[in-house]
Design an enzyme around this catalytic site. Structure first.
Site, short mmCIF file in Angstrom:
data_model
loop_
_atom_site.label_atom_id
_atom_site.label_comp_id
_atom_site.label_asym_id
_atom_site.label_seq_id
_atom_site.Cartn_x
_atom_site.Cartn_y
_atom_site.Cartn_z
N SER A 118 -62.32 24.42 -4.34
CA SER A 118 -61.74 24.27 -3.00
C SER A 118 -62.31 23.07 -2.26
CB SER A 118 -61.99 25.54 -2.18
OG SER A 118 -63.37 25.83 -2.15
N HIS A 139 -55.78 24.24 -6.61
CA HIS A 139 -56.48 25.10 -5.65
C HIS A 139 -55.55 26.17 -5.10
CE1 HIS A 139 -58.42 25.60 -1.45
NE2 HIS A 139 -58.86 26.53 -2.29
N GLU A 151 -52.67 23.89 -3.63
CA GLU A 151 -52.95 22.47 -3.49
C GLU A 151 -53.12 21.86 -4.88
OE1 GLU A 151 -55.33 21.50 0.56
OE2 GLU A 151 -56.48 22.62 -0.93
N ASN A 189 -59.04 23.22 3.53
CA ASN A 189 -60.40 23.50 3.99
C ASN A 189 -60.99 22.37 4.84
OD1 ASN A 189 -60.90 26.14 3.00
ND2 ASN A 189 -60.94 25.30 0.94
#
Length: 261
Positions: A118, A139, A151, A189
């Site tokens: 991540s 991800h 992702e 993130n």
């Protein structure tokens, strides 16, 4: 076309990834050094599929077929014949690199490797393999069976064939792709953790209560849940894993951890 998936790591993310892959009709080989973790993973998948059946999202026949597609082993070589192997180990760069060094020589030459990291650089992780051109970031969001986004992150050497194959696979899983460049923490993130971090500062400085902060963001920004509720939901231990890359860029402080005390 990718037909068989190897997954290394049977924690929350590995379990969720195996769930959606098996439900999509792919043969899944799930590997973990801990036999008990594998037992727990299969039980969790069964329970989650039962929940989907009870809600009418999955038929009982599809649930039974999905569970039969998941095979498990404690031997890393178990995934050697898979078309794609997804690493879902702990968010620790040294651990992941050592895993890739052991994994790469066991795979068939055509096999692709993906990491569910991540936050860690895809290019750096790819350098620990014998096939940087066939390496990519994939991800998934948590919980995998529920969240619609994946992702995709290309490393500097990732070739077009790998990218297109993985993008096509995401569609077969019923997910939506967001393409990110290989920057620390990617898109989700990079944006999410500073927001959670700032919400903690807002609470710490007495600007608002937990309820007020979460209500403000739910109703004022149309978020499905407030940032403090979300931090509790995803787990502050998960937040801690994401911060190393962000901290190296000065994008986040340690304030997020004060809620753990």
């Amino acid at each position: 076309m990718i037909k068989s998936i190897g997954i290394v790591g049977s924690g929350q993310m590995g379990t969720g990834i195996s769930h959606v892959c098996a439900l999509a009709g792919l043969d899944v080989r799930l590997v973990d050094m801990n036999a008990d973790a594998l037992t727990h993973s299969l039980a969790a998948t069964g329970a989650n599929l039962d929940r989907q059946v009870s809600r009418g999202k999955v038929s009982a026949a599809d649930k039974d077929a999905a569970l039969k597609r998941i095979q498990t082993s404690t031997d890393l070589a178990f995934v050697k014949d898979c078309d794609l192997v997804i690493e879902a180990a702990t968010e620790n760069e040294a651990v992941k690199k050592e895993l890739f060094r052991k994994l790469s020589p066991t795979l068939k030459p055509s096999a692709l490797i993906a990491t569910n990291t991540s936050s860690i650089s895809i290019t750096r992780l790819a350098a620990a393999t014998d096939r940087p051109a066939k390496f990519i970031g994939m991800h998934f969001m948590n919980p995998v069976p529920v969240m619609q986004l994946v992702e995709i992150i290309r490393g500097i050497a990732t070739d077009n064939a790998t990218y297109e194959a993985v993008r096509e696979l995401v569609g077969r899983l019923g997910k939506t792709v967001a393409v990110s460049e290989d920057f620390p923490a990617f898109i989700v993130n990079r944006i999410l953790l500073p927001m959670i971090n700032e919400s903690v500062y807002t609470l710490y400085e007495g600007v608002g209560s937990v309820e007020s902060i979460d209500t403000a963001m739910k109703l004022g920004a149309n978020h499905p849940m407030g940032p403090l509720e979300l931090a509790d939901f995803i787990g502050l231990d998960r937040s801690e894993e994401h911060t190393s890359e962000l901290q190296s860029r000065g994008l986040i402080s340690y304030a997020v951890f004060c809620l753990k005390k």
